[in-house]
Enzyme design. Structure first.
Site, short mmCIF file in Angstrom:
data_model
loop_
_atom_site.label_atom_id
_atom_site.label_comp_id
_atom_site.label_asym_id
_atom_site.label_seq_id
_atom_site.Cartn_x
_atom_site.Cartn_y
_atom_site.Cartn_z
CD GLU A 1 -3.04 -1.07 2.17
OE1 GLU A 1 -4.20 -1.24 1.77
OE2 GLU A 1 -2.77 -0.84 3.36
CB CYS B 1 3.11 7.90 2.76
SG CYS B 1 3.48 6.78 4.12
CB CYS C 1 7.05 -4.58 8.77
SG CYS C 1 8.39 -3.79 9.70
CB CYS D 1 5.71 -1.89 16.05
SG CYS D 1 7.42 -1.47 15.68
CB CYS E 1 2.52 -1.04 13.43
SG CYS E 1 2.72 -0.79 11.66
N GLY F 1 6.95 -1.50 6.02
CA GLY F 1 8.33 -1.98 6.04
C GLY F 1 9.30 -1.09 6.76
CB SER G 1 10.24 6.75 9.00
OG SER G 1 9.77 6.58 10.32
CB SER H 1 9.36 4.95 15.11
OG SER H 1 9.03 5.33 13.79
CG LEU H 2 12.27 7.55 21.39
CD1 LEU H 2 13.44 6.58 21.36
CD2 LEU H 2 12.74 8.91 21.90
CG HIS H 3 6.71 5.09 19.00
ND1 HIS H 3 6.54 6.29 18.36
CD2 HIS H 3 6.68 4.15 18.03
CE1 HIS H 3 6.39 6.08 17.07
NE2 HIS H 3 6.47 4.80 16.83
CG ASN I 1 -3.92 6.60 13.23
OD1 ASN I 1 -4.72 7.50 13.43
ND2 ASN I 1 -2.79 6.79 12.57
N1 SAH Z 1 9.44 1.04 9.94
C1 SAH Z 1 9.52 2.46 9.89
C2 SAH Z 1 8.56 3.13 8.92
C3 SAH Z 1 7.12 2.69 8.88
S1 SAH Z 1 6.03 3.23 10.12
C4 SAH Z 1 9.33 3.04 11.27
O1 SAH Z 1 8.99 2.30 12.18
O2 SAH Z 1 9.57 4.23 11.47
C5 SAH Z 1 5.81 4.94 9.96
C6 SAH Z 1 5.37 5.59 11.27
O3 SAH Z 1 4.02 5.23 11.63
C7 SAH Z 1 6.25 5.17 12.43
O4 SAH Z 1 6.60 6.27 13.21
C8 SAH Z 1 5.32 4.23 13.17
O5 SAH Z 1 5.71 4.03 14.48
C9 SAH Z 1 3.98 4.93 13.01
N2 SAH Z 1 2.85 4.09 13.37
C10 SAH Z 1 2.75 2.75 13.27
N3 SAH Z 1 1.55 2.33 13.74
C11 SAH Z 1 0.88 3.43 14.14
C12 SAH Z 1 -0.41 3.64 14.68
N4 SAH Z 1 -1.25 2.62 14.94
N5 SAH Z 1 -0.76 4.91 14.97
C13 SAH Z 1 0.06 5.94 14.71
N6 SAH Z 1 1.29 5.79 14.19
C14 SAH Z 1 1.70 4.55 13.90
#
Ligand code: SAH
Length: 349
Positions: free
Chosen positions: A85, A98, A105, A109, A112, A159, A191, A221-223, A297
Site C-alpha cells: 500500500e 508515503c 514488516c 511493533c 502497527c 516496512g 523513517s 520512531s521512538l515512542h 491510530n
Molecule cells: N518502519 C519504519 C517506517 C514505517 S512506520 C518506522 O517504524 O519508522 C511509519 C510511522 O508510523 C512510524 O513512526 C510508526 O511508528 C507509526 N505508526 C505505526 N503504527 C501506528 C499507529 N497505529 N498509529 C500511529 N502511528 C503509527
C-alpha cells in the site's frame, strides 16, 4: 533504473547515451510509461524497455480517496502477486507520497497493522520507484491531462527502510537525480523503528559525502523514553535498547550536522503521563531534534488515543523544555491510510 546505470546498460548494448535522456524524459517528465508510446525511440529499445531496462510498474488493484481530506490510498499488485500500500497526501503547497520499502514488516511493533501482518520480502528499487510513478499518473487519467508531481517523499509506508538499505538507497538516488524525479533532498524522509546499524551506516555515508544522501531527513520512531515501556511496544528494543539508540543518534547528529525527527505516538495510559514527558525531555536533552506527536491510530486493542487535553499537556511539557514539538495532522483515517494502518491484503487479489 538509475540514470548512470541506464546510460551504461544502453552503451553496452551499442546505443548512444542520449537515448537514456529520451527515456528519462518520457518516464519522468511526460509520464508515458508504455514503451510503444515513446515515439522517438527505435523499435529494439522499445522492446528492451520493461524487460531489461526495468521500469516495471505495479498494477493498481484498488484506489481509495478519502472523503475527509482527499488523501488517496493505493493497493498495488507486484509481479509475484504480493501487494503493498502507498499513500498520497495533499498539503497546501505540495503533495507527499508515503511509500513502502518492504512487503510487510519483520519488526512486529504491537500497535502497527503492518507488523501484525508479518514479513514477506524486500522491495526492489524498481518497485519502490514504481509506487511514485503510478501515483503521479493518476489511474484512468487521460494522457493529455498533466500528471501531478510529488514534491515530498516519506519512507513511512509498509516496512523498515533501513533493513532494505541498498534498494532504498538506489531509490533515493533516482528520486533526487535531476534527470529523473529531481525531488529536493530536504524533502525526503527515511523513517526507522531504530535499526542501529542502519543509522550508523547512513550517518557514515552522509559524513563521507555520498552526494544523493546528504541532506535527507532521518526520522526515528521512538515512542517511549525508557526500555520498560519501549520493550512492550517495539520488540526491536530488545536488540537495540533506548540508550544504545540515543547514543547512535547523538553520534549521527554530530557526524551529519542534521536535525533528526523524533516520532512519538501517544497511547492512552501507556506513554503520555507528565513523568514520561519529563523523562523524554531528559533523554533528548541537548539533541538537535524536532518532535512529531501522533495520537495513535487504533488498529488493535488495547491501544487508544489520549484525550486532546492530554496530548496538549504532553506537547506543552516538551515545548516548555525548549523542544520543537508539533502534533501531526492525521490524514486518510476513513480509508485506513493513516500511520500504522497499511498492510498486505493478499486476500483482495
Ligand atoms: N518502519 C519504519 C517506517 C514505517 S512506520 C518506522 O517504524 O519508522 C511509519 C510511522 O508510523 C512510524 O513512526 C510508526 O511508528 C507509526 N505508526 C505505526 N503504527 C501506528 C499507529 N497505529 N498509529 C500511529 N502511528 C503509527
Amino acid at each position: 533504473m538509475g540514470n548512470e546505470e541506464l546510460r551504461e546498460t544502453l552503451k553496452n548494448m551499442g546505443y548512444p547515451a542520449f537515448r537514456a535522456d529520451q527515456i528519462n524524459q518520457w518516464v519522468f517528465q511526460k509520464h508515458i510509461y508504455e514503451p510503444e508510446n515513446m515515439t522517438n525511440l527505435p523499435q529494439e529499445i522499445k522492446e528492451l524497455l520493461g524487460t531489461q531496462i526495468g521500469f516495471v510498474l505495479p498494477e493498481v488493484v484498488q484506489h481509495l480517496v478519502s472523503s475527509i481530506d482527499r488523501t488517496e490510498k493505493f493497493l498495488l499488485g507486484l509481479n509475484d502477486s504480493e501487494t503493498i500500500e502507498s499513500v498520497l497526501l495533499y498539503h497546501k503547497d505540495r503533495i507527499t507520497a508515503c511509500i513502502s520499502s518492504q512487503v510487510g514488516c519483520a519488526l512486529k511493533c504491537d500497535f502497527c497493522a503492518t507488523g501484525r501482518s508479518g514479513f514477506k520480502r524486500n522491495l526492489t528499487c524498481d518497485e519502490i520507484i514504481g509506487q511514485v510513478l503510478v501515483m503521479e499518473r493518476r489511474p484512468g487519467s487521460n494522457r493529455d491531462e498533466p500528471a501531478q508531481k510529488v514534491g515530498n517523499i516519506v519512507f513511512m509506508g509498509m516496512g523498515e527502510p533501513l533493513l532494505n538499505y541498498e534498494e532504498v538507497k538506489r531509490a533515493i538516488h533516482i528520486l533526487t537525480d535531476p534527470k529523473q524525479f529531481g525531488i529536493s533532498k530536504r524533502r525526503i524522509s527515511v523513517s526507522t523503528a531504530g535499526v542501529v546499524p542502519g543509522i550508523e551506516r547512513l550517518g557514515k555515508e552522509i559524513k563521507e559525502g555520498t552526494p544523493f544522501l546528504t541532506g535527507i531527513t532521518l526520522s526515528v520512531s521512538l515512542h517511549a523514553p525508557n526500555n520498560r515501556i519501549r520493550d512492550r511496544l517495539m520488540p526491536i528494543n530488545h536488540k537495540y535498547p533506548v540508550e544504545e539508540l540515543i547514543f547512535t543518534l547523538r553520534e549521527y547528529i554530530e557526524n551529519t550536522g542534521d536535525r533528526v525527527t523524533i516520532e512519538y505516538i501517544l497511547i492512552d495510559g501507556v506513554n503520555e503521563s507528565d513523568e514520561t514527558a519529563q523523562e523524554l525531555c531528559a533523554l533528548l536533552k541537548g539533541m538537535k531534534v524536532n518532535i512529531n506527536l501522533i495520537p495513535v491510530n487504533p488498529v488493535a486493542d488495547p491501544y487508544r488515543r489520549p484525550s486532546e487535553e492530554k496530548v496538549a499537556r504532553f506537547q506543552s511539557i516538551l515545548t516548555k523544555n525548549g523542544f520543537e514539538a508539533v502534533q501531526r495532522v492525521e490524514k486518510g483515517a476513513d480509508i485506513e491510510g493513516a500511520c500504522g494502518q497499511l498492510r498486505n491484503r493478499g486476500d483482495k487479489r
